[in-house]
Design a protein around this motif. Sequence first.
Motif, PDB file in Angstrom:
ATOM      1  N   ASP A  29      95.538 -48.151   2.401  1.00  0.00           N
ATOM      2  CA  ASP A  29      95.364 -47.264   3.552  1.00  0.00           C
ATOM      3  C   ASP A  29      94.259 -46.256   3.187  1.00  0.00           C
ATOM      4  N   LYS A  32      95.129 -42.951   1.685  1.00  0.00           N
ATOM      5  CA  LYS A  32      95.537 -42.808   0.276  1.00  0.00           C
ATOM      6  C   LYS A  32      94.356 -42.243  -0.526  1.00  0.00           C
ATOM      7  N   GLY A  36      95.436 -38.716  -0.315  1.00  0.00           N
ATOM      8  CA  GLY A  36      96.302 -38.848  -1.498  1.00  0.00           C
ATOM      9  C   GLY A  36      95.547 -38.597  -2.793  1.00  0.00           C
ATOM     10  N   CYS A 111      86.376 -35.079 -21.453  1.00  0.00           N
ATOM     11  CA  CYS A 111      85.772 -34.217 -20.420  1.00  0.00           C
ATOM     12  C   CYS A 111      85.648 -32.763 -20.871  1.00  0.00           C
ATOM     13  N   TYR A 143      86.218 -47.241 -14.634  1.00  0.00           N
ATOM     14  CA  TYR A 143      87.559 -47.745 -14.956  1.00  0.00           C
ATOM     15  C   TYR A 143      87.660 -49.248 -14.739  1.00  0.00           C
ATOM     16  N   ALA A 148      93.511 -49.061 -10.663  1.00  0.00           N
ATOM     17  CA  ALA A 148      93.991 -47.858  -9.970  1.00  0.00           C
ATOM     18  C   ALA A 148      93.006 -46.710 -10.140  1.00  0.00           C
ATOM     19  N   GLY A 198      97.314 -43.626 -16.346  1.00  0.00           N
ATOM     20  CA  GLY A 198      96.957 -42.707 -15.265  1.00  0.00           C
ATOM     21  C   GLY A 198      97.997 -41.650 -14.932  1.00  0.00           C
ATOM     22  N   LYS A 199      99.226 -42.079 -14.723  1.00  0.00           N
ATOM     23  CA  LYS A 199     100.277 -41.125 -14.314  1.00  0.00           C
ATOM     24  C   LYS A 199     100.551 -40.118 -15.438  1.00  0.00           C
ATOM     25  N   SER A 201      98.431 -39.204 -17.707  1.00  0.00           N
ATOM     26  CA  SER A 201      97.291 -38.290 -17.843  1.00  0.00           C
ATOM     27  C   SER A 201      97.404 -37.122 -16.864  1.00  0.00           C
ATOM     28  N   HIS A 233      88.715 -28.649 -13.803  1.00  0.00           N
ATOM     29  CA  HIS A 233      88.137 -29.974 -14.038  1.00  0.00           C
ATOM     30  C   HIS A 233      88.699 -30.881 -12.942  1.00  0.00           C
ATOM     31  N   PRO A 235      88.949 -34.599 -11.964  1.00  0.00           N
ATOM     32  CA  PRO A 235      88.782 -36.059 -12.067  1.00  0.00           C
ATOM     33  C   PRO A 235      88.866 -36.678 -10.673  1.00  0.00           C
ATOM     34  N   LYS A 238      92.493 -34.130  -5.676  1.00  0.00           N
ATOM     35  CA  LYS A 238      93.936 -33.916  -5.582  1.00  0.00           C
ATOM     36  C   LYS A 238      94.502 -33.368  -6.904  1.00  0.00           C
ATOM     37  N   LYS A 242      96.817 -30.020  -7.166  1.00  0.00           N
ATOM     38  CA  LYS A 242      98.150 -29.944  -7.780  1.00  0.00           C
ATOM     39  C   LYS A 242      98.218 -28.782  -8.777  1.00  0.00           C
ATOM     40  N   ASN A 275      84.222 -38.388 -10.162  1.00  0.00           N
ATOM     41  CA  ASN A 275      84.419 -37.809 -11.486  1.00  0.00           C
ATOM     42  C   ASN A 275      83.146 -37.935 -12.307  1.00  0.00           C
TER      43      ASN A 275
HETATM   44  N1  CAA Z   1      98.231 -41.246   2.913  1.00  0.00           N
HETATM   45  C1  CAA Z   1      98.220 -40.109   2.171  1.00  0.00           C
HETATM   46  N2  CAA Z   1      98.547 -40.086   0.846  1.00  0.00           N
HETATM   47  C2  CAA Z   1      98.884 -41.257   0.263  1.00  0.00           C
HETATM   48  C3  CAA Z   1      98.915 -42.466   0.981  1.00  0.00           C
HETATM   49  C4  CAA Z   1      98.576 -42.437   2.371  1.00  0.00           C
HETATM   50  N3  CAA Z   1      98.560 -43.532   3.113  1.00  0.00           N
HETATM   51  N4  CAA Z   1      99.284 -43.440   0.140  1.00  0.00           N
HETATM   52  C5  CAA Z   1      99.492 -42.878  -1.074  1.00  0.00           C
HETATM   53  N5  CAA Z   1      99.252 -41.552  -0.999  1.00  0.00           N
HETATM   54  C6  CAA Z   1      99.317 -40.549  -2.064  1.00  0.00           C
HETATM   55  C7  CAA Z   1     100.511 -40.707  -2.983  1.00  0.00           C
HETATM   56  O1  CAA Z   1     101.671 -40.153  -2.410  1.00  0.00           O
HETATM   57  C8  CAA Z   1     100.016 -39.943  -4.205  1.00  0.00           C
HETATM   58  O2  CAA Z   1     100.132 -38.560  -3.951  1.00  0.00           O
HETATM   59  P1  CAA Z   1     100.773 -37.595  -5.060  1.00  0.00           P
HETATM   60  O3  CAA Z   1      99.919 -37.750  -6.308  1.00  0.00           O
HETATM   61  O4  CAA Z   1     100.659 -36.242  -4.444  1.00  0.00           O
HETATM   62  O5  CAA Z   1     102.159 -38.063  -5.294  1.00  0.00           O
HETATM   63  C9  CAA Z   1      98.510 -40.239  -4.223  1.00  0.00           C
HETATM   64  O6  CAA Z   1      98.191 -40.749  -2.925  1.00  0.00           O
HETATM   65  C10 CAA Z   1      98.093 -41.262  -5.267  1.00  0.00           C
HETATM   66  O7  CAA Z   1      98.916 -42.379  -5.116  1.00  0.00           O
HETATM   67  P2  CAA Z   1      99.456 -43.170  -6.372  1.00  0.00           P
HETATM   68  O8  CAA Z   1     100.080 -42.218  -7.348  1.00  0.00           O
HETATM   69  O9  CAA Z   1     100.263 -44.315  -5.908  1.00  0.00           O
HETATM   70  O10 CAA Z   1      98.069 -43.671  -6.969  1.00  0.00           O
HETATM   71  P3  CAA Z   1      97.759 -44.740  -8.043  1.00  0.00           P
HETATM   72  O11 CAA Z   1      98.958 -45.231  -8.744  1.00  0.00           O
HETATM   73  O12 CAA Z   1      96.937 -45.750  -7.365  1.00  0.00           O
HETATM   74  O13 CAA Z   1      96.866 -43.946  -9.153  1.00  0.00           O
HETATM   75  C11 CAA Z   1      95.793 -42.273 -10.435  1.00  0.00           C
HETATM   76  C12 CAA Z   1      96.384 -42.636  -9.062  1.00  0.00           C
HETATM   77  C13 CAA Z   1      96.875 -42.317 -11.503  1.00  0.00           C
HETATM   78  C14 CAA Z   1      95.205 -40.866 -10.380  1.00  0.00           C
HETATM   79  C15 CAA Z   1      94.666 -43.281 -10.777  1.00  0.00           C
HETATM   80  O14 CAA Z   1      93.645 -43.168  -9.832  1.00  0.00           O
HETATM   81  C16 CAA Z   1      94.080 -43.112 -12.164  1.00  0.00           C
HETATM   82  O15 CAA Z   1      94.602 -43.642 -13.145  1.00  0.00           O
HETATM   83  N6  CAA Z   1      92.915 -42.381 -12.299  1.00  0.00           N
HETATM   84  C17 CAA Z   1      92.245 -42.177 -13.568  1.00  0.00           C
HETATM   85  C18 CAA Z   1      92.951 -41.203 -14.465  1.00  0.00           C
HETATM   86  C19 CAA Z   1      92.745 -39.778 -14.069  1.00  0.00           C
HETATM   87  O16 CAA Z   1      91.824 -39.409 -13.376  1.00  0.00           O
HETATM   88  N7  CAA Z   1      93.621 -38.902 -14.570  1.00  0.00           N
HETATM   89  C20 CAA Z   1      93.505 -37.480 -14.306  1.00  0.00           C
HETATM   90  C21 CAA Z   1      94.015 -36.635 -15.440  1.00  0.00           C
HETATM   91  S1  CAA Z   1      93.099 -37.046 -16.935  1.00  0.00           S
HETATM   92  C22 CAA Z   1      91.629 -36.201 -16.800  1.00  0.00           C
HETATM   93  O17 CAA Z   1      91.504 -35.312 -16.000  1.00  0.00           O
HETATM   94  C23 CAA Z   1      90.493 -36.592 -17.677  1.00  0.00           C
HETATM   95  C24 CAA Z   1      89.591 -37.446 -16.868  1.00  0.00           C
HETATM   96  O18 CAA Z   1      88.635 -36.962 -16.289  1.00  0.00           O
HETATM   97  C25 CAA Z   1      89.927 -38.856 -16.769  1.00  0.00           C
END
Ligand code: CAA
Length: 383
Positions: A29, A32, A36, A111, A143, A148, A198-199, A201, A233, A235, A238, A242, A275
């Motif tokens: 969607d 997301k 999201g 980072c 990635y 994800a 991811g989660k 992190s 920072h 990435p 959202k 948070k 990012n």
């Molecule tokens: N409408 C609105 N929101 C929606 C939606 C929709 N239709 N469908 C899903 N969402 C929301 C979910 O509810 C969720 O919100 P919350 O986080 O508020 O709960 C959000 O969208 C993301 O959904 P998921 O958790 O299901 O997403 P995902 O499993 O696909 O992965 C992620 C998300 C873990 C961030 C992934 O993108 C990832 O691994 N990214 C790379 C790692 C990263 O950036 N980590 C950040 C911290 S580490 C860091 O900062 C160093 C760095 O630079 C990497």
Amino acid sequence: MRVGIDKIGLFTPNKYVDMVDLAHARNEDPNKYLIGIGQSEMSVADQTQDAVSMGINATMKYIDRIDKDKIGLLVFGTESGIDQSKSASLFVKTALKLKPEVRTFEVKEACFGLTAALMIARDFVRVHPDQTAMVIGSDIARYGIGTAGEVTQGAGSVSMLIKADPAILALNDGHSAYSEDINDFWRPNDSKLAMVDGKYSTQVYLDFFSKTFADYKKQKKLETNDFDAIIYHLPFTKMGLKANRLAVADQDEATTEKLQNSFDASKQLSRRVGNIYTASLYMSLLSLLENGNLPTGALVGLFSYGSGAMGEFYSGNLVEGYKKEVNAAGDEKMLKRRQKVSVPEYEEIFNTALDDPEDNEELTSDDEKGTWYFAGTKGNIRQ
Ligand code: CAA
């Protein structure tokens, strides 16, 4: 003596993917990605843009407005290094024609790299107030297609000049740092793609933010309400939202609104670039300077996070006339110059960029004239 950020420049490559297109291609969607995750576009680097070329291009944004001979230190933070041995900064130094007496090297802690460089530069200028220091963060977040993390990719660089009596942000003494040896995100030597839990992190990021923010306030005898803005920072935007929610959790409506408004101003560039790892926090700063309306003296808190992991919170005060030092129209023009690529086109660019060009294969850039680019290697020497 006040020491801080005197100049700042951003560069991002000339192609992007629209997040709605990406969502459709991945059977997600669009909301997301748009809500999201909080991203609307993502810059894409082809083979001709790497950490070095982007770092030069970011610095070109202000190089004509500084005294190059005063630069005594050049530090380059990156996690997209182009050599295991030679510093990316040496290529930049040659391109910018800096004097040979400059001390120059590369730093790495995911980072956090550009914050590390900035703190080294701040201390250098305190000891050598008649000299300036240049710090650059430059990265390509990769990635992998269909992962994800794909929606949280991006490419770009921020370059800053640090000096005494700065024109943008005067850095306050002190900081709160916190580190732990953990495996939330890393990139082994034989991989061009990041590995990530991811989660996990995102949990560590929030935990380190809570720890360093609380400790910083305690150290400095500050309340959350004393901050006019807190930037993060990013990435993906959202993630900052948070953290900002945690920051205002126990605050009154006026403080919550103030910090939400400044966060909204700080996320605009990130939402469209993606990012850029080391430089992401400083792209948030630039976005706040361009899109916010903070008065002279406003207290800005900055949260830096590098996976692996290292977190740091520090602050600075905006200097009178800071708006004159940024070029919102120029940065908007840079984003608008980007060509929108389809998802299959992006995938092809992505896959091609995973391989280094053959030695002696000459790359040509399709970016506008005057943009620095990587032209390949000759005899294994970068051009
Ligand atoms: N409408 C609105 N929101 C929606 C939606 C929709 N239709 N469908 C899903 N969402 C929301 C979910 O509810 C969720 O919100 P919350 O986080 O508020 O709960 C959000 O969208 C993301 O959904 P998921 O958790 O299901 O997403 P995902 O499993 O696909 O992965 C992620 C998300 C873990 C961030 C992934 O993108 C990832 O691994 N990214 C790379 C790692 C990263 O950036 N980590 C950040 C911290 S580490 C860091 O900062 C160093 C760095 O630079 C990497």
